[in-house]
Design an enzyme around this catalytic site. Structure first.
Site, short mmCIF file in Angstrom:
data_model
loop_
_atom_site.label_atom_id
_atom_site.label_comp_id
_atom_site.label_asym_id
_atom_site.label_seq_id
_atom_site.Cartn_x
_atom_site.Cartn_y
_atom_site.Cartn_z
N GLY A 237 157.39 71.82 40.03
CA GLY A 237 157.27 70.37 40.16
C GLY A 237 157.20 69.71 38.80
N SER B 222 143.53 69.65 45.01
CA SER B 222 143.22 68.23 45.23
C SER B 222 141.75 68.08 45.55
CB SER B 222 144.06 67.69 46.39
OG SER B 222 143.58 66.41 46.80
N TYR C 289 147.18 67.63 54.69
CA TYR C 289 147.23 67.85 53.24
C TYR C 289 145.91 68.43 52.74
CZ TYR C 289 147.51 66.68 48.25
OH TYR C 289 147.48 66.74 46.87
N ALA D 23 145.59 72.07 53.76
CA ALA D 23 146.45 72.95 52.96
C ALA D 23 145.84 73.20 51.59
CB ALA D 23 147.85 72.35 52.83
N LYS D 24 145.30 72.16 50.98
CA LYS D 24 144.70 72.32 49.65
C LYS D 24 143.38 73.10 49.72
CE LYS D 24 147.77 70.28 47.05
NZ LYS D 24 148.60 71.08 46.13
#
Length: 268
Positions: A14, A144, A157, A160-161
């Site tokens: 990324g 995060s 989200y 997942a983090k």
């Protein structure tokens, strides 16, 4: 402070914008050779071009892509000393922010987990044999604040983090004795495209609050998220923490989570 990264080889996913671009720029400035991975090039990434930067175009949603990236890094620079798993956020076809758990379908949950957890799993699986053969390395996972601050907004989200944070601990326990350190940096809200792009988080929140993009980023979002500093972080502030953890200067730091979140997390 010399981070002792001169001539080391780092793979950054990324890498074309935001945090990944800042990490790439910082590692290059520290003398590292960087394999910058992204789906496309950007003018900002092109501006860093030189003999120590290799751009690899890859869609990491392809399960075979991480292994190809690592093989290219080894071919070009002879090995991999550092892996920064920065790729993540909003996958193609998914819209965020979503205010409720009920707003995400199974397909969206699966896409978010692929983009924010399984990409890192595959990249780590590809790079570990290279690092182990060389006697060690450093892996930095960009997670995060939402991993530890549960919220109905973007529940998939955050989940997942949270998995990313757990994975960091598991990997550190197994591979630190073999010379591979694994750590996590957990940003809070950062002034990246996720917030600033047209139709991004700032615009979405502005529509809900009958406000405008700049007011959201400068005032409303820091207030809504109770940011102690009163502002969103700059990508460079995240990159500085990543570079320190990548460095041999952090030789005794493994399995750790560094919050660079403007004071977002309030719990112990």
């Amino acid at each position: 402070m010399d981070l002792k990264l001169d001539r080391s080889v780092a793979v950054v996913t990324g890498a074309s914008k935001g945090i990944g671009l800042a990490v790439t720029r910082t590692l290059l400035a520290e003398g590292a050779r960087v394999v910058a991975v992204s789906r496309s090039r950007t003018a900002d990434l092109d501006a860093l071009s030189g003999p120590d930067l290799l751009h690899v175009t890859a869609d990491l949603m392809d399960p075979e892509a991480p292994a190809r990236v690592v093989a290219e890094a080894v071919r070009a620079f002879g090995g991999v000393d550092v892996l920064v798993n920065n790729a993540g956020g909003v996958p193609a076809g998914v819209t965020m922010p979503r205010p409720s758990f009920l707003d995400a379908s199974d397909a969206e949950w699966q896409a978010v987990f692929e983009f924010n957890l399984f990409l890192a799993v595959r990249a780590i699986r590809a790079v570990l044999p290279v690092m182990l053969e060389a006697g060690g390395g450093s892996i930095v996972n960009v997670s995060s604040g939402n991993a530890r601050q549960p919220s109905p907004m973007n529940a998939d989200y955050g989940a997942a983090k949270a998995g990313m944070n757990n994975l960091t601990k598991v990997l550190s326990e197994e591979f630190a004795p073999k010379g591979v350190r694994v750590n996590t940096v957990s940003p809070g809200p950062v002034r990246t495209a996720w917030w600033t792009d047209e139709g991004g988080a700032a615009d979405t929140i502005a529509a809900m609050a009958d406000s405008d993009r700049d007011t959201v980023m400068d005032t409303l979002a820091p207030q809504m998220m109770s940011l102690s500093t009163g502002r969103l972080a700059d990508p460079q502030e995240i990159a500085d923490a990543v570079a320190l953890l990548a460095s041999p200067r952090s030789a005794s730091t493994t399995g750790a989570e560094f919050a660079v979140d403007s004071g977002y997390l309030k719990g112990l």
